[in-house]
Design a protein around this motif. Structure first.
Motif, PDB file in Angstrom:
ATOM      1  N   PHE B 322       3.102 112.119  68.896  1.00 23.32           N
ATOM      2  CA  PHE B 322       3.380 112.855  67.659  1.00 23.32           C
ATOM      3  C   PHE B 322       4.841 112.630  67.303  1.00 23.32           C
ATOM      4  CE2 PHE B 322       0.025 115.140  70.011  1.00 23.32           C
ATOM      5  CZ  PHE B 322      -1.024 114.797  69.180  1.00 23.32           C
ATOM      6  N   VAL B 325       5.551 108.713  63.006  1.00 21.87           N
ATOM      7  CA  VAL B 325       5.488 107.323  62.551  1.00 21.87           C
ATOM      8  C   VAL B 325       4.174 107.014  61.838  1.00 21.87           C
ATOM      9  CG1 VAL B 325       5.472 104.893  63.271  1.00 21.87           C
ATOM     10  CG2 VAL B 325       7.113 106.492  64.292  1.00 21.87           C
ATOM     11  N   ARG B 326       3.060 107.332  62.475  1.00 18.15           N
ATOM     12  CA  ARG B 326       1.773 106.848  61.944  1.00 18.15           C
ATOM     13  C   ARG B 326       0.966 107.912  61.217  1.00 18.15           C
ATOM     14  NH1 ARG B 326       2.736 106.213  66.542  1.00 18.15           N
ATOM     15  NH2 ARG B 326       1.075 107.492  67.381  1.00 18.15           N
ATOM     16  N   LEU B 337      16.227 105.991  62.603  1.00 12.87           N
ATOM     17  CA  LEU B 337      15.012 106.164  63.397  1.00 12.87           C
ATOM     18  C   LEU B 337      15.114 107.358  64.352  1.00 12.87           C
ATOM     19  CD1 LEU B 337      12.222 105.104  64.298  1.00 12.87           C
ATOM     20  CD2 LEU B 337      13.417 103.621  65.921  1.00 12.87           C
ATOM     21  N   TYR B 341      12.865 110.786  64.411  1.00  9.75           N
ATOM     22  CA  TYR B 341      12.152 111.329  65.567  1.00  9.75           C
ATOM     23  C   TYR B 341      12.581 112.770  65.836  1.00  9.75           C
ATOM     24  CZ  TYR B 341      10.442 106.783  67.384  1.00  9.75           C
ATOM     25  OH  TYR B 341       9.795 105.605  67.581  1.00  9.75           O
ATOM     26  N   ARG B 345      10.119 116.002  65.198  1.00 11.93           N
ATOM     27  CA  ARG B 345       9.617 116.733  66.357  1.00 11.93           C
ATOM     28  C   ARG B 345      10.224 118.130  66.455  1.00 11.93           C
ATOM     29  NH1 ARG B 345       6.802 113.888  70.291  1.00 11.93           N
ATOM     30  NH2 ARG B 345       7.941 114.740  72.066  1.00 11.93           N
TER      31      ARG B 345
END
Lengths: 485, 485
Positions: B322, B325-326, B337, B341, B345
């Motif tokens: 989780f 990204v997707r 990046l 993240y 999160r």
């Protein structure tokens, strides 16, 4: 440079030639549209689970058997945790404490001709793991694209001991390993597509020192040339550093083929803590001796076994045997040639394959499988040399004609171009007499003790015969006549 | 009809006294009316449910219906269901619509023909014992709206207790089926690890997670388990065993049954009224012909500490996917990046999930792994061995499911350790991989008390038999909260 010793260990990632991925049913074929070969498992959707592909395990068993290693009865998959967009689960399934293959070794030939020597490189281990996807940094206007087609492709990571002492040895090792994985059919070896890639751990130490120097790891070398260039640069860089009074820091570096230099990617301090732990989604991999025996029964004759046979049954030298078993293609070609030309002609077959054919291929930049001259054609040629139909020199002409497609067989070319050797001693004698009569100066020189003059006379006779006279008969007759005269 | 057993519903459907569409509509109406106060469901999709009901009616009409075809159930929102939003109680997946079915969903809905009424609320990623960690707000206990229903399967428990559904699925990593069943007066079963496939069930702690039924009675649980259990090639940890009918032994007499009473479960730390109800239940079993024997589970005091190493370790890795990204939540503004993240999160996970990810990352990190993770695995083996020893002298182990009845909302939310201790009797069962049940056995202060039954590996049918005979002798499990009908 001379007081330094280079120490190299290599880690190789070989993509295994399975139809589907290591933990999912998606295809592993290369080159599909991005993300069309990534199923729910490869995408790491919530809730999905990995299921081990037995074919990948069989590849590992084949490899273990081929290098004389121990195939572990029990090995364990572990999670290597790190975040990267092309790593969908946030961890890679790999093997850590208990790998599937332990030990083994590979025999290689370093250098060529007189300088060639044999070397045995020990392997530490080989383990199964999954490949990551690819990040695509072009064409996305400041963003990155992710292609997960490669995610989950099975890899065998093959780790050598730090046994290599030069970039030549490193390249020889990589080539031998590359040939072996293709030989046993576990990897297509396509380096452009990334099926076979090497990381080189390089350090230097003063000659005679027992401890290794601090190593730096050069990542992702995908050609033998880059492997050599990267190591050579890195070695020189490390020596310079030390000689200028600086210490080598453990680091991971990348090789830039354009500049020919290595540059630091991350230092030891930045190294990830991968938080390895056994993957609770996968049971330990248990490999029974029955399974190993079945795979053993399916293995082709291995390079080492072939070498031994070439030496013992065909009377080849160890050097020839190693050279001819450098790849399955070469060994196959050689064996097909011998099968037709006969075991008695094994040595000339070896020479033709290793020297003449290899040189011609090299000149054209062709692979053996692309050779215009087939093994059967070459065997036919060698047979005509053996039965004195043509001389070695004429044979080279015939070979060239076959290469250029000027005939279907050696016999065909010999016939069409009238290259059949003259062995009629009457005809040769007539030519010899002619030459002796026309070259009194050479005859006189020979009689005065100049051996060189004899060669000149042989040359004249051969010229008169348009190269087709049997050289041995020419020699014999000339000596006879000169001695008599 | 709303209080009917699954068998009665099955008979009514078979006799065409009611259609699946009518039955489904009946429960959908109740959900519509009562769910706002309870918050038991996070997703309801009337059209989808009614479509399934229509399909079930067609099967019934065609004579191809199974025993459970057409019966509506509630699915814990941890199971991926194709076309359904599947949130796992998290903001991270608040908009995730699953493109595939979990094996449990495929078997229950696709094969058995059960009709999904919707997805039930739960502690975020199943981490919690009160259902207060859900991104979608707490669930209220139908027995007292100021109290928690337990967790993590609190939505399922509340839904069945309030008869918003005849039965439900739950999952149990450390007590998440048994504890809410106890707090809501339900019968719940956590099967032996590996009996029900985990494929498509969003992983919390892979080596502990197990799905099971939550219903009004042992008989209902047996019928549901028949539809859930079975080997699944998509789950490597699922066990390849012949299918069994878990209802086969329901009526077996209990004469001679040896009940083990672990002294560690009858000491301090348990509410006195809860203990009194549990002892009364055991006395009832003696009347039914069972005998009791005191046993010891000497390492049970280590189960909570070991669990809070192993479960977070696995969770920290399981939840790495989780990442924004997707799919799932991605923070709106981010620099690079790492920032993406971190923000995704940080914003996408709630406090308890983050706490456990941090604990997990810590215990797996270099230098701490041996002291925490490996040590916890050793304790886990000791705990499993305790049970092996215990089952040499008894057939089933009994004790309280939870040390207290339902606590008030917010009571333990600020004190994680107090919250963790509410699973003190259930966790060892998960660590050992054994089957466990909670069965209603009375009330304390007007709130339900659960009796925990622990069986040997694969003793589900026996546990269900032991529970069912008790439910034939008393009616605790038939009590409903006030205002239900």
């Amino acid at each position: 440079m001379n007081q330094w010793e280079v120490v190299i260990g290599i880690e190789t990632h070989a993509q295994l030639a399975t139809v589907s991925k290591i933990f999912s049913g998606a295809s592993t074929a290369f080159g599909a549209e991005p993300n069309t070969q990534a199923c729910a498992v490869d995408l790491a959707l919530p809730g999905v689970l990995p299921v081990l592909n037995k074919k990948a395990v069989e590849c590992a068993i084949r490899f273990g058997l081929a290098i004389g290693a121990e195939v572990a009865q029990k090995s364990v998959f572990a999670r290597k945790n790190y975040f990267y967009p092309d790593l969908p689960k946030g961890y890679q399934i790999s093997q850590m404490d208990l790998p599937v293959v332990v030990g083994g070794n590979i025999t290689l030939q370093v250098g060529q001709g007189d300088k060639a020597y044999e070397k045995v490189v020990r392997l530490t281990r080989a383990h199964l793991e999954e490949d990551a996807g690819k990040s695509l940094h072009e064409d996305f206007h400041g963003k990155s694209g992710i292609d997960l087609n490669r995610a989950g492709t099975p890899l065998l990571e093959i780790v050598s001991e730090p046994d290599m002492r030069s970039s030549d040895e490193a390249v020889a090792y990589a080539k031998a390993l590359h040939a072996l994985v293709r030989w046993i059919g576990i990897c297509d070896g396509n380096m452009q597509e990334g099926s076979f890639r090497c990381d080189a751990n390089v350090s230097v130490r003063p000659k005679g020192q027992a401890e290794f120097g601090t190593r730096r790891e050069i990542k992702n070398l995908n050609s033998f040339r880059f492997l050599k260039e990267a190591i050579d640069f890195e070695v020189q860089w490390q020596i310079n550093e030390i000689e200028e009074g600086r210490k080598i820091q453990q680091a991971t570096v990348l090789f830039d083929p354009d500049s020919g230099e290595t540059r630091m990617m991350r230092s030891k301090e930045d190294a990830h803590d991968y938080r390895y732990f056994p993957d609770p989604d996968l049971l330990p991999l248990i490999i029974s001796s029955d399974w190993i025996n079945r795979v053993k029964g399916e293995l082709p004759e291995l390079p080492g076994q072939k070498r031994e046979r070439f030496v013992n049954e065909l009377g080849l030298s160890a050097y020839d045997a190693i050279t001819l078993t450098a790849s399955q293609e070469m060994a196959d070609y050689f064996e097909s040639t011998v099968a037709i030309a006969g075991k008695a002609n094994a040595k000339p077959c070896a020479n033709w394959v290793m020297v003449d054919l290899a040189a011609r291929l090299n000149k054209e930049g062709k692979e053996l499988v692309e050779s215009p001259v087939s093994a059967a054609q070459l065997a036919g040629l060698i047979q005509r040399i053996a039965d004195n139909t043509i001389s070695n020199n004429i044979a080279k002409k015939v070979f060239e004609a076959l290469w250029n497609g000027e005939g279907a067989t050696a016999d065909d070319v010999i016939e069409k171009q009238g290259l059949k050797q003259i062995t009629d001693s009457g005809a040769i004698e007539a030519l010899v007499d002619e030459v002796l009569a026309a070259n009194p100066a050479n005859v006189a020189e020979f009689k005065a003790g100049k051996e060189k003059a004899f060669n000149a006379l042989v040359g004249q006779v051969m010229k008169a015969a348009k190269g087709k006279a049997n050289p041995q008969q020419v020699n014999d007759l000339l000596r006879q006549k000169l001695a008599a005269g | 009809m709303i209080n009917a057993s699954l068998k009665q519903l099955s008979q009514a459907l078979a006799a065409k006294q009611i259609s699946s569409v009518e039955l489904t509509q009946l429960f959908l109406d109740r959900i519509n009316r009562l769910n706002p106060a309870l918050n038991a469901f996070v997703t309801v999709d009337t059209e989808k449910s009614l479509n399934s009901a229509r399909a079930a009616d067609a099967r019934i009409a065609a004579g191809t219906a199974g025993l459970l075809t057409g019966i509506p159930i509630a699915q814990k929102d941890i199971f991926c269901a194709e076309g359904w939003r599947t949130t796992c109680g998290s903001k991270m997946l608040a908009n995730f619509v699953s493109p595939y079915d979990a094996t449990v969903i495929r078997k229950m809905e696709g094969e058995a023909g059960l009709v999904s009424l919707g997805k039930t609320n739960m502690d975020e990623f199943a981490m919690g014992s009160s259902n207060e960690t859900s991104y979608f707000g707490p669930v209220r206990n139908p027995w007292d709206n100021g109290r928690v229903p337990g967790g993590s399967s609190g939505g399922s428990a509340a839904a069945v207790a309030a008869r918003l559904a005849p039965a439900a699925t739950g999952t149990d990593t450390g007590g998440s089926i048994r504890q809410p069943a106890a707090l809501c007066n339900l019968t719940g079963l956590k099967p032996t690890y590996g009996v029900v496939s985990r494929y498509g069930m969003i992983a919390f702690a892979s080596s502990l997670d197990q799905a099971g039924p939550m219903a009004a009675s042992a008989e209902d649980c047996a019928l549901l388990l028949n539809s859930m259990a079975g080997y699944d090639e998509r789950d490597s940890t699922s066990l390849e065993r012949p299918a069994e009918d878990y209802a086969r032994d329901l009526d077996k007499p209990l004469a001679g049954l040896r009940i083990g009473l672990p002294k560690e479960f009858f000491g301090e730390g348990c509410d006195a009224e809860v203990m009194a109800a549990v002892r009364a239940a055991i006395a009832e079993y003696e009347k039914l012909g069972a005998t009791t024997v005191e046993i010891s589970l000497p390492n049970s005091h280590l189960s909570v500490p070991a669990y809070y190493v192993i479960a977070p370790a696995e969770a920290s890795s399981n939840l790495s996917r989780f990442d924004g990204v997707r799919y799932g939540f991605r923070a709106e503004d981010y620099g690079n990046l790492d920032d993406m993240y971190m923000k995704s999160r940080a914003q996408g996970f709630g406090a308890e999930v983050k706490r456990r990810i941090m604990i997990g990352a810590y215990v797996l990190s270099h230098g701490y792994y041996d002291a925490y993770y490996l040590q916890a695995q050793r304790i886990r083996r000791l705990i499993a061995n305790d049970f092996v020893e215990a089952f040499k002298v008894c057939d089933v182990i009994m004790g309280p499911t939870s040390p207290s009845t339902a606590f008030t909302l917010g009571e333990k939310a600020a004190d994680p350790v107090q919250m963790y201790l509410s699973d003190i009797y259930t966790i060892a069962v998960n660590l050992a991989g054994l089957p466990g049940m909670s069965v209603p056995c009375g009330f304390a202060g007007g709130l339900p008390v659960g009796l925990q039954l622990i069986g040997n590996y694969f003793a589900e049918a026996q546990l269900l038999n032991v529970a069912h005979r008790y439910q034939q002798a008393c009616d605790w499990h038939l009590r409903r909260p006030a205002g239900i009908e």
